[in-house]
Scaffold this active site. Structure first.
Site, PDB file in Angstrom:
ATOM      1  N   HIS A   1       0.911  -1.163  -0.065  1.00 56.98           N
ATOM      2  CA  HIS A   1      -0.112  -0.053  -0.014  1.00 56.98           C
ATOM      3  C   HIS A   1       0.809   1.284  -0.046  1.00 56.98           C
ATOM      4  CE1 HIS A   1      -2.848   3.068   1.200  1.00 56.98           C
ATOM      5  NE2 HIS A   1      -2.434   3.187   2.357  1.00 56.98           N
TER       6      HIS A   1
ATOM      7  N   GLU B   1       1.039   5.098  12.799  1.00 57.80           N
ATOM      8  CA  GLU B   1      -0.195   4.649  13.071  1.00 57.80           C
ATOM      9  C   GLU B   1      -0.496   3.259  13.287  1.00 57.80           C
ATOM     10  OE1 GLU B   1      -2.505   6.729  13.740  1.00 57.80           O
ATOM     11  OE2 GLU B   1      -4.844   5.856  13.401  1.00 57.80           O
ATOM     12  N   ASP B   2       0.211   2.450  12.471  1.00 56.50           N
ATOM     13  CA  ASP B   2      -0.073   1.068  12.068  1.00 56.50           C
ATOM     14  C   ASP B   2       1.057   0.043  12.815  1.00 56.50           C
ATOM     15  OD1 ASP B   2      -2.582   1.758  11.524  1.00 56.50           O
ATOM     16  OD2 ASP B   2      -1.909   1.269   9.308  1.00 56.50           O
TER      17      ASP B   2
HETATM   18 MN    MN Z   1      -2.805   4.359   4.215  1.00 51.99          MN
END
Ligand code: MN
Length: 714
Positions: free
Chosen positions: A48, A76-77
């Site tokens: 991504h 964030e992830d």
């Molecule tokens: Mn993204």
């Protein structure tokens, strides 16, 4: 998925000086951090960010943007930390990544479409650097391209709707036309697949029925223009299903009635040629009235420039023709990103046409004056909406306010009643003073109380006209009510002094003399000091005039000795109202007081021993016998003390702690004199009444460092 070397090649193709090492490092870092995470498609997650980076290379964006794209989901992830990213990629990249993360974290909670515009503005305002927004849009584009992998239909529809409401218009706002179109079309597939399919089927049908119509029209148009010796490029296309559908909705027409589904673009070299081509069009074909638009002389706010006209063209097809220069075309399609492309291609000369970006003007100014490309990128802070701030209500509504707005402004923006009764505010969960300046993205909750009324002091910090108007109106109303009550009290007293009983009816009989429409109006005038009680009594009982002459001067000693049998009760009131307290003597509840009527301002209260009173001894009509009305809730008054204190260590702190122990709040402190042994000062203290102040004085006198304490006068 794009391979590492491919990505680097792509960037180097338009930016030979791109930092290959950092690009490679970012690619590897993202792959490692996302590790075995998977997308809904089953692809590894790191595909991504790489695709997002790939999308941005199409716009020839600078290396920092591409690296930000690679890293945009790591904070964030994954377990990546800001510190680590700063260490590996520097503070600039970290700032950009942080910006994208923040945009991802705020979420539109309200489905109300009125909110969408404010939400878009919030996103714009939060994208201090335009590159943050570009990465976010590319992120959304890739997510939309892979939306069909998401299994839950509700989730797909929600994301698609958000894309239509927020991100497609945002892309348009910054002039990224092709991203806008793709986002819309992808969203359309999920929101209304039936409508899209039927439009596509219809287009297919028309295509079969009339094969090659687009290319036939293109060649005829080309022919018409080249006869005039102009070299142009012409492109024809069907309009996008979503824009066709929008038009059907807007005009409430069926597909059969929809005539101009083909659009043609004529690209020329310079602006005068645009108008030349327009002339040929109108000379050769019948113009459809009301469809001509000149976005060259008046560009759209996002910088879009083109001439649009609709004609009955070749074979009597109704077609829209858009005429523009090649440069305008590039800007129209790629918007903001076009400027980076130009910066890369030609360091000078090309920027002039870009100046139409109203909110990018500052940015372009830097572009024109910056000596180095790096300097330009350093300064790409967007000045958009800097005069506005966007906050969330507890329900998730986005409220747009002017910059420097406070919770009181916010409260009035939500509802007048909420503003009128607000007593406190929570910002992001914590109680804050009402004068606190709000920031973008703050969540604001207003605490209200039925007993609250607008506070005149709010006027000092509110910034919205609505709040200010309400507060002023309230003050005016209060003031009038007070004048009226005061006027009545003055008249009752004046009547009594002359041995009469007051009645509204008696006042009603003399309204004509004072040219007043109502009893209330006359009472208000008396309260405000425009007429004295005596004047009114004389109007009602003309014979009483003589008595007055006997009383020329007010003997101060007599006033001071007088008993307050018929004192007019006054309440502690807010400054600026009908009754206010003299600054010379700072009267406190419990002090013996006297009122002096001041024309147009109501009544000023002095302590009975105040020296200022001597000034008024020859104007007896202005004196008013007043006393405290102690029924109300305790209010706060300023008591002023003059202190002489020994010059020693800790003197000040022992004074303040004595005052604090006695529940006095120091509002002001000023040194008036200082010697080697002593200093003198004036202290203003918030107190409830004179007894409160007396207690504080007693406590101060008992404090060793204090030499003398006095209530300050004058
Ligand atoms: Mn993204």
């Amino acid at each position: 998925m794009m391979r590492q070397y491919e990505l680097v090649e792509r960037v180097k193709a338009y930016d030979p000086e791109a930092c290959e090492t950092t690009l490679n490092r970012a690619y590897v870092y993202a792959t490692q951090k996302h590790g075995s995470q998977k997308r809904a498609s089953g692809d590894p997650y790191f595909s991504h960010p790489i695709e997002v980076a790939g999308i941005l290379t199409n716009y020839k964006l600078d290396c920092d943007t591409i690296i930000t794209a690679l890293l945009h989901d790591t904070i964030e992830d994954t377990d990546a930390t800001p510190e680590e990213i700063t260490k590996l990629f520097g503070t600039n990249i970290m700032k950009l990544v942080d910006g994208v993360t923040k945009l991802t974290q705020i979420e539109l909670k309200s489905a109300d479409s009125k909110q969408a515009e404010n939400f878009r503005k919030l996103l714009l305002a939060m994208s201090e650097d335009i590159r943050v927004l570009l990465v976010k849009l590319a992120d959304r584009l890739h997510n939309m391209r892979t939306l069909h992998y998401i299994t839950k239909p509700e989730k797909r529809v929600r994301i698609a709707a958000e894309t239509l409401e927020i991100y497609a218009p945002l892309a348009e706002r910054i002039g990224m036309h092709d991203i806008k179109e793709e986002l819309e079309d992808l969203a359309f597939q999920h929101i209304n697949p039936e409508a899209r399919d039927s439009i596509l089927a219809r287009l297919e049908f028309l295509r079969e029925k009339d094969d090659n119509v687009v290319s036939r029209i293109v060649s005829e148009l080309k022919d018409v223009i080249s006869r005039q010796g102009l070299k142009v490029d012409i492109y024809g296309r069907e309009k996008r299903p979503y824009s066709i559908w929008q038009k059907m909705q807007r005009k409430n027409i069926t597909f059969g009635e929809l005539s101009d589904i083909m659009a043609f673009r004529v690209l020329v070299d310079d602006m005068p040629q645009c108008y030349e081509v327009l002339g040929y069009m109108h000379a050769n074909y019948k113009v459809v009235p009301g469809r001509f638009k000149d976005y060259i002389s008046t560009p759209k706010p996002n910088g879009y420039r083109s001439i649009h006209t609709t004609v009955l063209g070749p074979e009597n097809h109704r077609i829209e023709v858009q005429i523009r220069t090649r440069h305008m075309h590039e800007v129209n399609e790629n918007g903001v990103a076009a400027h980076w492309a130009y910066k890369q291609d030609t360091p000078t000369g090309q920027q002039k046409e870009g100046v139409q970006y109203r909110w990018l003007r500052d940015l372009l100014d830097i572009l024109e004056h910056a000596s180095e490309p790096e300097e330009f990128l350093e300064h790409t802070k967007l000045a958009m909406f800097q005069d506005q701030v966007f906050c969330f209500s507890p329900k998730g509504d986005v409220i747009a306010l002017p910059a420097r707005a406070t919770p009181v402004d916010f409260a009035y923006m939500i509802h007048t009643h909420i503003g009128d009764t607000c007593v406190g505010a929570k910002v992001n969960g914590a109680m804050v003073p009402l004068r606190t300046v709000l920031n973008n993205g703050d969540q604001v909750e207003i605490v209200t109380s039925k007993a609250q009324t607008p506070n005149p002091t709010w006027e000092r910090f509110v910034v919205t006209g609505k709040a200010r108007a309400r507060i002023r109106r309230f003050i005016r109303q209060q003031q009038e009510d007070q004048y009226k009550d005061l006027g009545k009290a003055i008249l009752q007293k004046a009547f009594r002094q002359e041995g009469y009983d007051y009645s509204d009816k008696a006042i009603d009989g003399v309204l004509k003399i004072f040219k007043q429409p109502s009893v209330d109006a006359l009472l208000t005038l008396v309260g405000a000091g425009h007429h004295t009680g005596r004047e009114v009594v004389h109007a009602v009982f003309p014979g009483t005039k003589d008595k007055e002459t006997a009383r020329k001067v007010v003997p101060l000693e007599k006033v001071r000795a007088r008993k307050h049998d018929h004192a007019i009760p006054i309440k502690g009131l807010i400054p600026g109202m009908a009754v206010h307290y003299a600054g010379c003597c700072h009267p406190l509840p419990g002090d013996r007081i006297v009122g002096i009527v001041t024309t147009g301002k109501g009544v000023t209260i002095h302590t009975i021993d105040c020296d200022t009173l001597e000034t008024f001894t020859e104007q007896p009509e202005r004196w008013l016998d007043v006393g405290w009305d102690n029924d109300g809730e305790p209010e706060h008054f300023i008591g002023r003390l003059g202190l002489t204190v020994g010059h020693e260590q800790g003197a000040l702190s022992s004074i303040t702690s004595v005052i604090a122990k006695n529940h006095g709040n120091i509002t002001n402190l000023r040194f008036t004199n200082r010697t080697t042994d002593f200093f003198e000062m004036l202290i203003d203290i918030d107190v409830v009444d004179v007894k409160h102040l007396t207690n504080i004085i007693a406590a101060l006198r008992a404090t060793p460092v204090v030499n003398a304490v006095e209530r300050a006068r004058g």
